[in-house]
Design an enzyme around this catalytic site. Structure first.
Site, PDB file in Angstrom:
ATOM      1  N   ASP A  24       0.779  -1.238   0.000  1.00 56.15           N
ATOM      2  CA  ASP A  24       0.000   0.000   0.000  1.00 56.15           C
ATOM      3  C   ASP A  24       0.813   1.292   0.000  1.00 56.15           C
ATOM      4  O   ASP A  24       0.525   2.212  -0.738  1.00 56.15           O
ATOM      5  CB  ASP A  24      -0.932   0.025   1.215  1.00 56.15           C
ATOM      6  CG  ASP A  24      -1.857  -1.177   1.266  1.00 56.15           C
ATOM      7  OD1 ASP A  24      -1.622  -2.153   0.536  1.00 56.15           O
ATOM      8  OD2 ASP A  24      -2.820  -1.139   2.044  1.00 56.15           O
ATOM      9  N   GLU A  56       1.262  -9.151  11.600  1.00 59.57           N
ATOM     10  CA  GLU A  56       1.081  -8.810  10.183  1.00 59.57           C
ATOM     11  C   GLU A  56       2.441  -8.618   9.512  1.00 59.57           C
ATOM     12  O   GLU A  56       2.673  -9.064   8.397  1.00 59.57           O
ATOM     13  CB  GLU A  56       0.244  -7.530  10.088  1.00 59.57           C
ATOM     14  CG  GLU A  56      -0.142  -7.125   8.687  1.00 59.57           C
ATOM     15  CD  GLU A  56      -0.978  -5.853   8.660  1.00 59.57           C
ATOM     16  OE1 GLU A  56      -1.145  -5.210   9.724  1.00 59.57           O
ATOM     17  OE2 GLU A  56      -1.468  -5.501   7.565  1.00 59.57           O
TER      18      GLU A  56
END
Ligand code: GLC
Length: 421
Positions: free
Chosen positions: A158, A382
Site C-alpha cells: 500500500d 502482520e
C-alpha cells in the site's frame, strides 16, 4: 515447534468465517484476495476441502469483465473503512473495484499437485475463471507487457516509497470528509500517513464515479504505475496456468503469448541507474528508484537470471531479519511503517520459491529459517521490524499463520514450492 503449529492452526480457525477467512479480526474484517490464497495453503496442511472452498469463495466475487476484486464484503462490518458504499463495486457481491496480485493460479497448481486426482473437478471449474482474470490484466493493466496498477492497494504494497513520486503529482480534490478506522486498531506510526490516505481515497473516487469504467480509468487517472509485484506474479501465474491447462489436456496458446509478452515486459521494470527492478510511472516515464521486496520476485517469475543477487546478499547482510520491504539503504526506509521497511513473511515465501527454483537452495533455506525465527520472536504479526523481529501492525494474522504452516514450520508437510514448469 509444535506449539507454534498449534497456535497457527488456531489463528486460521479463529479467522475462519465459513468458506472464507479474514486477514485479522477488527483491522481487516473481510475477504482479501491474495490473503485468501495464502490462507488456502495453510488449510491445505490439514484440510484440503477447506482449502479449495477458500479459493472458490474468492472467485464467487469475480466481475463480468473477469476482474477478481481485492476485497469481498461478505458481511458488513463497521470496524473497517472504506467499506462497500465507498467503493460502489459493480460485481455480483459487494466488493472493492480493484484487484490484487494474481498468485492464485500458482497455488491452485500446488494444491492440485497435493490433491490428485480428487482436485481435478476444482481445477476444471477454476481454469476458465483464471483465464478471464488474467486476460483482464492484459486488457486493462498491460503496458507493453509490463503490468500496471490504477491504485497502490492493487499491488498489496500500500504505502511503499515506490508511490512517493506519483503521489506528489496528485492533488486529492473533492474527497468527502472521512474517519480512518485502521489507526484505532494499530499504532499510527506503523500505518500509512494521512497524506497517503487522501490520495488512496481520491483514486477510489475516480473509479467509483466512473462506475469502474476501466477505459476511463486507464486514460483519465493520474495514477498508472507498472509494478514488479503484478508483473512478476502474473508471469509466474501464467506459467502455472498453462501447466494446469496441459494437465487437463487443454493446451492454450493465448497463455503462451501472455508469457512471452510478460517476459519481455519485465525488462521495462529494469532500472539501470540502480541495477534493480523497480516501478515505472507510465504518466512520467520515470522509475521509482526503490529496491523493494517485490524487486526480489524476479526469480519467482523466472526472469533476470541472477541480476538481483548482489542486492539480495547486501540487503540480507544489513538486517537481522529479512527481506525488508524497502532497502534499508534507501532514504525513505522506515523499519516499522508497513510497506516502507518491515518484513512480510508471505513475501519471503514467494521470494524463496523463486530462489530455490533458480538453484539458490541454500539462500532459500536460510530465508525460510530466518522467517521461522522472526515468527518465533514476534509471533503471528502482520509484519515485523527487520532490526529485532518485534511485531508490528495487526496480530493473529492469517497469512503469517498460513505461511508458517505451509512453509516456515520445520514440521510442514506442505508444498515447499509449487512444481516448476
Ligand atoms: C493491507 C496489505 C495488503 C493485504 C491487506 C489485508 O492492505 O497491504 O497486501 O492484502 O492489508 O491483509
Amino acid at each position: 515447534m509444535p506449539d507454534l503449529d498449534t497456535r497457527a492452526r488456531a489463528i486460521l480457525a479463529r479467522n475462519d468465517r465459513g468458506g472464507y477467512t479474514v486477514p485479522t479480526a477488527g483491522l481487516y474484517p473481510y475477504q482479501w484476495n491474495w490473503d485468501s490464497v495464502f490462507a488456502a495453503m495453510g488449510f491445505a496442511e490439514h484440510d484440503l476441502p477447506r482449502a479449495w472452498a477458500e479459493i472458490e469463495t474468492l472467485f464467487s466475487g469475480q466481475w463480468a469483465n473477469g476482474m477478481v476484486p481485492h476485497i469481498l464484503f461478505h458481511k458488513v462490518d463497521p470496524s473497517y473503512f472504506p467499506g462497500p458504499d465507498v467503493w460502489g463495486g459493480t460485481g455480483p457481491l459487494p466488493s472493492s473495484g480493484i484487484s490484487q496480485p494474481p498468485i492464485a493460479a500458482t497455488f491452485i497448481r500446488a494444491l492440485y499437485e497435493r490433491d490428485r486426482p480428487a482436485g481435478e473437478a476444482h481445477v476444471r471449474a477454476l481454469v476458465p475463471k483464471l483465464c478471464d482474470w488474467h486476460r483482464w490484466f492484459f486488457d486493462w493493466r498491460g503496458e507493453d507487457g509490463a503490468i500496471c496498477v490504477s491504485h497502490p492497494w492493487e499491488t498489496g504494497r500500500d504505502n511503499t516509497p515506490d508511490w512517493d513520486a506519483p503521489f506528489a503529482a496528485i492533488q486529492p480534490e473533492g474527497i468527502d470528509d472521512y474517519a480512518r478506522r485502521d489507526t484505532s486498531h494499530v499504532a499510527e506510526d506503523e500505518r500509512p500517513r494521512s497524506y497517503d490516505y487522501d490520495r488512496y481515497l481520491y483514486l477510489v473516487k475516480i473509479g467509483r464515479e466512473s462506475r469502474w469504467d476501466e477505459a476511463h480509468i486507464k486514460s483519465a487517472s493520474p495514477f498508472r504505475v507498472a509494478d514488479p509485484t503484478m508483473t512478476f506474479t502474473l508471469l509466474r501465474a501464467n506459467r502455472d496456468l498453462l501447466a494446469l491447462c496441459q494437465a487437463m489436456g487443454e493446451p492454450n496458446c493465448e497463455i503462451e503469448s501472455w508469457i512471452t509478452a510478460l517476459a519481455a515486459g519485465s525488462e521495462h521494470l529494469w532500472n539501470p541507474d540502480i541495477g534493480s527492478y523497480d516501478c515505472l510511472d507510465i504518466r512520467t516515464g520515470r522509475h521509482s528508484g526503490v529496491i523493494s521486496n517485490a524487486s526480489h520476485l524476479a526469480w519467482y517469475a523466472g526472469v533476470g537470471g541472477d541480476r538481483m543477487l548482489g542486492h539480495y546478499d547486501r540487503i540480507m547482510g544489513a538486517v537481522r531479519f529479512g527481506m525488508p520491504s524497502t532497502d534499508p539503504g534507501h532514504h525513505a526506509y522506515e523499519p516499522r511503517r508497513y510497506w516502507r521497511g518491515p518484513v512480510w513473511a508471505m513475501m519471503n515465501w514467494l521470494i524463496a520459491i523463486g530462489l530455490a527454483e533458480a538453484g539458490h537452495a541454500a539462500r532459500a533455506e536460510a530465508l525460510r529459517r530466518n522467517t521461522a525465527d522472526v515468527i518465533a520472536t514476534g509471533g503471528f504479526a502482520e509484519y515485523f521490524d527487520p532490526r529485532d523481529g518485534s511485531p508490528a501492525g495487526g496480530r493473529d494474522f492469517t497469512w503469517t499463520a498460513a505461511t508458517w504452516l505451509a512453509w516456515a514450520s520445520p514440521t510442514t508437510k506442505g508444498i515447499t514450492c509449487p512444481a516448476s514448469s
